[in-house]
Design a protein around this motif. Structure first.
Motif, PDB file in Angstrom:
ATOM      1  N   VAL A 184       0.667  -1.311  -0.376  1.00  0.00           N
ATOM      2  CA  VAL A 184       0.366   0.189  -0.150  1.00  0.00           C
ATOM      3  C   VAL A 184       1.204   1.187   0.133  1.00  0.00           C
ATOM      4  N   ALA A 185       1.939   1.622   1.017  1.00  0.00           N
ATOM      5  CA  ALA A 185       3.071   3.056   0.822  1.00  0.00           C
ATOM      6  C   ALA A 185       3.708   2.952  -0.367  1.00  0.00           C
ATOM      7  N   VAL A 186       4.072   1.637  -0.903  1.00  0.00           N
ATOM      8  CA  VAL A 186       5.046   1.807  -2.155  1.00  0.00           C
ATOM      9  C   VAL A 186       3.491   1.898  -3.290  1.00  0.00           C
ATOM     10  N   GLY A 187       2.910   0.904  -3.491  1.00  0.00           N
ATOM     11  CA  GLY A 187       2.383   1.299  -4.891  1.00  0.00           C
ATOM     12  C   GLY A 187       1.481   2.074  -4.697  1.00  0.00           C
ATOM     13  N   GLY A 188       1.053   2.594  -3.397  1.00  0.00           N
ATOM     14  CA  GLY A 188      -0.094   3.899  -2.910  1.00  0.00           C
ATOM     15  C   GLY A 188       0.800   5.680  -3.567  1.00  0.00           C
ATOM     16  N   GLY A 189       2.142   5.018  -2.707  1.00  0.00           N
ATOM     17  CA  GLY A 189       2.620   6.427  -3.188  1.00  0.00           C
ATOM     18  C   GLY A 189       2.614   6.473  -4.539  1.00  0.00           C
ATOM     19  N   LEU A 190       3.485   5.540  -5.682  1.00  0.00           N
ATOM     20  CA  LEU A 190       3.761   4.753  -6.979  1.00  0.00           C
ATOM     21  C   LEU A 190       2.355   6.188  -7.460  1.00  0.00           C
ATOM     22  N   GLY A 191       1.211   5.097  -7.175  1.00  0.00           N
ATOM     23  CA  GLY A 191      -0.426   5.665  -7.884  1.00  0.00           C
ATOM     24  C   GLY A 191      -0.387   7.035  -7.867  1.00  0.00           C
ATOM     25  N   ALA A 192      -0.134   7.677  -6.602  1.00  0.00           N
ATOM     26  CA  ALA A 192      -0.961   9.339  -5.858  1.00  0.00           C
ATOM     27  C   ALA A 192       0.309   9.730  -7.410  1.00  0.00           C
ATOM     28  N   VAL A 193       1.851   9.743  -7.343  1.00  0.00           N
ATOM     29  CA  VAL A 193       2.485  10.930  -7.847  1.00  0.00           C
ATOM     30  C   VAL A 193       1.929  10.387  -9.035  1.00  0.00           C
ATOM     31  N   SER A 194       1.737   9.210  -9.677  1.00  0.00           N
ATOM     32  CA  SER A 194       1.059   8.805 -10.879  1.00  0.00           C
ATOM     33  C   SER A 194      -0.239   9.498 -11.752  1.00  0.00           C
ATOM     34  N   GLY A 195      -0.703   9.219 -10.784  1.00  0.00           N
ATOM     35  CA  GLY A 195      -2.344  10.395 -11.699  1.00  0.00           C
ATOM     36  C   GLY A 195      -2.364  11.766 -11.267  1.00  0.00           C
ATOM     37  N   TYR A 196      -1.613  12.015 -10.060  1.00  0.00           N
ATOM     38  CA  TYR A 196      -1.756  13.143  -9.493  1.00  0.00           C
ATOM     39  C   TYR A 196      -1.283  14.477 -11.212  1.00  0.00           C
ATOM     40  N   TYR A 197       0.764  14.123 -10.655  1.00  0.00           N
ATOM     41  CA  TYR A 197       1.122  14.722 -12.095  1.00  0.00           C
ATOM     42  C   TYR A 197       1.013  14.027 -13.389  1.00  0.00           C
ATOM     43  N   GLY A 198       0.688  12.966 -13.405  1.00  0.00           N
ATOM     44  CA  GLY A 198       0.456  12.896 -14.876  1.00  0.00           C
ATOM     45  C   GLY A 198       2.332  12.642 -15.795  1.00  0.00           C
ATOM     46  N   GLY A 199       1.818  13.003 -16.921  1.00  0.00           N
ATOM     47  CA  GLY A 199       3.267  12.774 -17.965  1.00  0.00           C
ATOM     48  C   GLY A 199       4.686  12.241 -17.714  1.00  0.00           C
ATOM     49  N   THR A 200       5.335  12.675 -17.585  1.00  0.00           N
ATOM     50  CA  THR A 200       6.159  11.549 -18.235  1.00  0.00           C
ATOM     51  C   THR A 200       6.438  10.336 -16.908  1.00  0.00           C
ATOM     52  N   LEU A 201       6.535  11.132 -15.937  1.00  0.00           N
ATOM     53  CA  LEU A 201       6.657  10.757 -14.693  1.00  0.00           C
ATOM     54  C   LEU A 201       5.419   9.789 -14.857  1.00  0.00           C
ATOM     55  N   ASP A 202       4.163   9.752 -14.867  1.00  0.00           N
ATOM     56  CA  ASP A 202       3.495   8.548 -15.377  1.00  0.00           C
ATOM     57  C   ASP A 202       3.869   7.744 -15.701  1.00  0.00           C
ATOM     58  N   ASN A 203       4.146   8.232 -17.091  1.00  0.00           N
ATOM     59  CA  ASN A 203       4.654   7.112 -18.098  1.00  0.00           C
ATOM     60  C   ASN A 203       5.323   6.148 -17.581  1.00  0.00           C
ATOM     61  N   VAL A 204       6.732   6.863 -17.058  1.00  0.00           N
ATOM     62  CA  VAL A 204       7.806   6.252 -16.824  1.00  0.00           C
ATOM     63  C   VAL A 204       7.385   4.760 -15.470  1.00  0.00           C
ATOM     64  N   ILE A 205       6.142   5.161 -14.490  1.00  0.00           N
ATOM     65  CA  ILE A 205       5.893   4.913 -13.213  1.00  0.00           C
ATOM     66  C   ILE A 205       5.099   3.126 -14.119  1.00  0.00           C
ATOM     67  N   MET A 206       4.162   3.776 -14.692  1.00  0.00           N
ATOM     68  CA  MET A 206       3.091   2.700 -14.510  1.00  0.00           C
ATOM     69  C   MET A 206       3.438   2.053 -15.912  1.00  0.00           C
ATOM     70  N   ARG A 207       4.838   2.827 -17.058  1.00  0.00           N
ATOM     71  CA  ARG A 207       5.339   1.255 -17.046  1.00  0.00           C
ATOM     72  C   ARG A 207       6.004   0.604 -16.514  1.00  0.00           C
ATOM     73  N   PHE A 208       7.131   0.805 -15.679  1.00  0.00           N
ATOM     74  CA  PHE A 208       7.431  -0.191 -15.080  1.00  0.00           C
ATOM     75  C   PHE A 208       6.779  -0.700 -13.894  1.00  0.00           C
ATOM     76  N   MET A 209       5.572  -0.558 -13.943  1.00  0.00           N
ATOM     77  CA  MET A 209       4.503  -1.251 -13.339  1.00  0.00           C
ATOM     78  C   MET A 209       3.885  -2.639 -13.921  1.00  0.00           C
ATOM     79  N   ASP A 210       3.786  -1.930 -15.560  1.00  0.00           N
ATOM     80  CA  ASP A 210       3.557  -3.160 -16.045  1.00  0.00           C
ATOM     81  C   ASP A 210       4.080  -4.005 -16.596  1.00  0.00           C
ATOM     82  N   VAL A 211       5.243  -4.241 -16.082  1.00  0.00           N
ATOM     83  CA  VAL A 211       6.677  -5.186 -16.398  1.00  0.00           C
ATOM     84  C   VAL A 211       6.588  -5.686 -15.052  1.00  0.00           C
ATOM     85  N   LEU A 212       6.631  -5.426 -14.234  1.00  0.00           N
ATOM     86  CA  LEU A 212       6.070  -6.184 -13.212  1.00  0.00           C
ATOM     87  C   LEU A 212       4.501  -7.253 -12.985  1.00  0.00           C
ATOM     88  N   LEU A 213       3.740  -6.413 -13.916  1.00  0.00           N
ATOM     89  CA  LEU A 213       2.609  -7.007 -13.849  1.00  0.00           C
ATOM     90  C   LEU A 213       3.118  -8.399 -14.689  1.00  0.00           C
TER      91      LEU A 213
END
Lengths: 308, 301
Positions: free
Chosen positions: B114-143
């Motif tokens: 929750v802490a790690v995933g929630g933190g990354l998700g919040a940053v990703s959703g709030y800021y969007g843009g490149t940061l969001d892209n980088v985080i979510m692609r990394f999540m896709d890899v883990l998935l």
């Protein structure tokens, strides 16, 4: 449509590169010297040092990773530290067994999950619905490996009707496939039920009924078709946990697949084999999910239309 | 004050609460949860398991470590209700002590996710843009790596033991939390009360933690409850293949693994720890399902 499929296939490349990176990084920071594992604890230091240079273990991280990817693309996943045979060949020879087990498990899961889910949804709150939902939830809650052991206890030890381990005949396949299949069936049952319940409330179902269509036609032709998308998604995702579950289940039933190979490799600290195994199973999972995404387009003309 | 404003993220109680009598959102959720008999059954079972974990030292009939060599692999009997294992240890006592390990692993692993995933998700959703892209692609890899395999890879690299198991299991389910939190944050951040908070000069950190996340709690709570169940299962699986928590710790998965080798002569050694796992997971799943229905009545069928 072809453009969509091509785009999705191409997207696999960065994902698999990422997976390789994650897996390689984890294994890179593993304590223990592969050269030493290969030569044994008593090997002279010079020999170990020589082998380290030969294996490229003294190169910096990025060079090693680059070489790993370069070799992996050509189908070379390194050599097993234990058997000294190429990892790719070791995995490849076991892959059919894992695929056979997974396919049988998915088949069991679909044949059980979808019909039970449909009946549950059409007879919501009936005794059948209540009982099958409780059983499905128990199925979700049961550890795979424990279920496998209980089946051995029941069918191999008590009733002596099925072999407890081995490979080759249908009898050998039943228990491991049922072990993994039933837990996936439980998830699919739950998804089918809720997806069907969502759909049968729609206006077009009322219309279909009002037209005087038989209940069978309404459910099978109108409702099921529309409920199928989330169900297919879940089946695709289940395939992932199924491959994961296979790792444990294969070792219980001594099934000669990739999963048991990996568990054995972990025990002997055979890191290239673990690395190769994770990579292969992740690739299989990604391909299945890709196939599911493409399948959507055939189930749902709306999705197809988007990519015309 | 502003955090008390109820934004309706994907159907909260606000939409259905009657305008005549206003209950607090929490009370409304609790009322719906209490009416759900299955969820209540789950809650009672979990409470009992937690109580057993706390009082393990007093309620265990025997010391879970004591090896009675005169009572090896005994079938369930009057002295040992669930029998003894191959070292003559009382299985019931070990299962009771095992509640501590499993609950600890479950809660800590999920807290990590929750802490790690929630933190990354919040940053990703709030800021969007490149940061969001980088985080979510990394999540896709883990998935793309089945989560138990990822956990296996991590413990095989860093070794077993309870801390590494919690980290491995926690990390392996980070992506699902990141996705859920991201989706909630995106749906909430366009609301007017967020704009208002920004207008009075609240920092991004404050907006996310004080205004957005409290309104995104519903799906996180549901996922976390079901996640504890998943984490306990994964940890037991790791111990079962000898990669997790090591004997003689009374961990359920390790007990099962031990029972596996003597299943032909002593069926009870493997049977009861498995039942304990199943009961715990079953109760958590019931509670999680009930919470989902209570928090989001529109999803209830």
């Amino acid at each position: 449509m072809h453009k969509y499929i091509l785009r999705r296939v191409l997207l696999l490349i960065p994902v698999m590169l990422g997976v390789s990176f994650v897996v390689f990084t984890i294994m890179f920071f593993t304590p223990g010297d592969p050269a030493k594992i290969m030569l044994g604890e008593r090997a002279p230091a010079e020999e170990v040092a020589l082998l380290r240079t030969q294996m490229g273990l003294d190169d910096p991280f990025h060079i090693q990773f680059f070489n790993f990817v370069k070799n992996a693309v050509q189908g070379d996943l390194g050599r097993s530290l234990v058997t000294k045979r190429p990892v790719a060949a070791e995995i490849w020879s076991r892959f059919p067994a894992t695929l056979q087990l997974s396919a049988a498990a998915v088949l069991i899961a679909i044949l059980m999950g979808i019909p039970i889910g449909i009946i549950s949804a059409t007879k919501q709150y009936s005794a059948f619905d209540m009982i099958s939902m409780v059983i499905a939830l128990l199925g979700v809650s049961m550890p795979n490996f424990w279920q496998g052991m209980m089946m051995i206890l029941l069918f191999s030890i008590t009733f002596r009707v099925l072999p407890s381990s081995g490979y080759g005949t249908l009898g050998h396949l039943i228990m491991p496939a049922a072990t993994i299949g039933t837990s996936a069936a439980a998830v699919i049952t739950r998804m089918t039920r809720s997806s069907m319940l969502e759909v049968v409330r729609q206006d077009y179902i009322r219309t279909a009924r009002a037209k005087g269509l038989s209940e069978r036609v309404v459910i099978n032709r109108h409702a099921l078709k529309n409920a199928l998308i989330p169900i297919v998604t879940v089946i695709g995702l289940q395939f992932g946990s199924l491959l994961g579950g296979a790792v444990l289940t294969e070792s219980i039933f001594s099934w000669p697949g990739v999963g048991r190979f990996m568990v054995d490799a972990i025990r002997t600290k055979d890191y290239p084999s673990v690395q190769g195994g994770v990579l292969m199973l992740a690739l299989t999972f990604s391909i299945v999910n890709l196939a599911v995404d493409i399948l959507y387009a055939y189930i749902d003309p709306r999705i197809k239309a988007q990519y015309k | 004050m502003s955090h008390t404003i109820i934004a309706p993220p994907a159907g909260t109680a606000a939409a259905t609460a009657s305008p005549v009598k206003k209950r607090s959102q929490l009370a409304e959720v609790w009322r719906r949860l209490v009416r759900n008999k299955m969820a209540m059954f789950g809650l009672v079972v979990i409470s009992l398991i937690i109580a057993a974990a706390i009082t393990a030292d007093w309620i265990s009939p025997y010391d879970y470590r004591t090896q009675d060599l005169n009572a090896i692999s005994q079938k369930p009997n009057a002295q040992h209700i669930l029998g003894t294992d191959d070292l003559g240890r009382d299985i019931l006592s070990r299962i009771i002590h095992g509640t501590r390990i499993s609950l600890l692993v479950g809660f800590v692993s999920v807290s990590i996710s929750v802490a790690v995933g929630g933190g990354l998700g919040a940053v990703s959703g709030y800021y969007g843009g490149t940061l969001d892209n980088v985080i979510m692609r990394f999540m896709d890899v883990l998935l793309a790596i089945p989560s138990i395999l990822l956990a296996i890879a991590i413990v095989s690299a860093f070794g077993g033991g309870i801390i590494n198991v919690m980290i491995a299991v926690g990390i392996s389910s980070v992506p699902s939390y990141a996705r859920i939190v991201k989706a909630s944050v995106i749906s909430i951040k366009e609301n007017e009360f967020i704009e208002a908070a920004r207008a009075i000069g609240a920092s991004d950190f404050r907006i996310v933690t004080k205004h957005i996340l409290p309104n995104a709690m519903a799906p996180i709570i549901v996922q976390a409850t079901l996640g504890v169940a998943g984490a306990i299962l994964s940890a037991a699986g790791l111990s079962f293949i000898g990669m997790g928590i090591q004997p003689p710790t009374p961990e359920w998965g390790a007990m099962l693994s031990n029972g596996r080798h003597i299943i032909r002569t002593a069926w009870h050694v493997a049977t009861f720890p498995g039942l304990a796992i199943m009961l715990t997971i079953f109760a958590l799943n019931l509670l999680g399902d009930g919470l989902r229905d209570a928090l989001d009545p529109r999803l209830k069928n």
